[in-house]
Design a protein around this motif. Structure first.
Motif: not given
Length: 270
Positions: A133, A184, A190-192
């Motif tokens: 992440y 991402a 996976n996400r920010t």
């Protein structure tokens, strides 16, 4: 808990937080770092109360990768004998690979929380983690190509399984920077989260959620994912059948089923 020169290790309930702690050197990975990573993950594997690990960087950056002073020191030790030089370099590379193999092979899930620079050897590190992440302004680069070498500590072997072969080749051949948004989009993270503080808060919360699950079930899931990455579907199915022949007899299964039916949380043994 042991103390280290290059790492700061904290345990919050069932989650271990490992900080790369050389902020004055942009968290560059010196000789002590490579040894201490192995020691930390040996401790993690042997400490049943630790169920998940989060890795982040102290200061403004995650890590600028391998410390160039370490490379200069290695170069200064070369002799005039090509064969002996080659054997020595190979031995050193295998030692560095073992440091990140310790992350990949750790029984517990390992999550990378990246902000600022994540360059060269730091890509090797996060590639060995279970999940990644970042903040939107994180900067990722397979920097080895700009140093006249091929990445040799795991990036080229692990990254194709994360972002696909074509994208890995583009980043490895060009060394170009990728920010958190693109990371991402291509599946590198996976996400920010918008800020470093929110990133750590979010990742630690995720780690705590994973730590609340059956440690045996998490262990089996990670083992099967790792095994299937390097084996055929048939091999993987055969292995999980043998694994679960034992693990489905665990008390964790009864606890989980009871908790699910009563809509309560289960409290699993370490």
């Amino acid at each position: 808990m042991p103390e280290y020169q290059t790492l700061l290790v904290e345990q919050h309930d069932k989650v271990a937080h490992v900080l790369i702690n050389r902020p004055e050197k942009v968290n560059a990975m010196n000789a002590a770092f490579w040894d201490e990573i192995v020691q930390v993950f040996g401790w993690v594997d042997q400490t049943d109360s630790v169920r998940v690990v989060v890795i982040s960087g102290a200061g403004k950056h995650f890590s600028a990768g391998i410390d160039l002073a370490m490379l200069a020191q290695a170069a200064a030790g070369m002799t005039t004998d090509i064969g002996r030089n080659a054997e020595r370099i190979r031995r050193n590379i295998l030692r560095l690979q073992a440091s990140f193999n310790a992350i990949d092979q750790c029984r517990k899930p390992v999550i990378a929380a990246v902000h600022g620079y994540c360059l060269g050897g730091a890509i090797d590190l996060i590639s060995a983690c279970d999940m990644r992440y970042s903040t939107p302004d994180a900067q990722f680069s397979i920097k080895e190509i700009d140093m006249g070498m091929a990445a040799d500590v795991g990036t080229l072997q692990r990254l194709p399984h994360l972002i696909g072969d074509g994208m890995m080749r583009e980043l490895a051949y060009t060394g170009r920077m990728v920010d958190g948004h693109e990371a991402a989009r291509i599946g590198l993270v996976n996400r920010t989260w918008d800020s470093h503080a929110e990133l750590l808060e979010g990742v630690l919360a995720l780690a705590a959620e994973i730590a609340s699950k059956s440690p045996l079930a998490i262990r089996g899931t990670k083992e099967m994912i790792r095994y299937s990455r390097d084996h055929s579907v048939e091999d993987g199915l055969n292995y999980i059948a043998s694994w679960n022949a034992a693990m489905l007899q665990s008390e964790d299964l009864k606890l989980a089923m009871t908790a699910h039916m009563s809509k309560k949380s289960a409290d699993f043994a370490d």
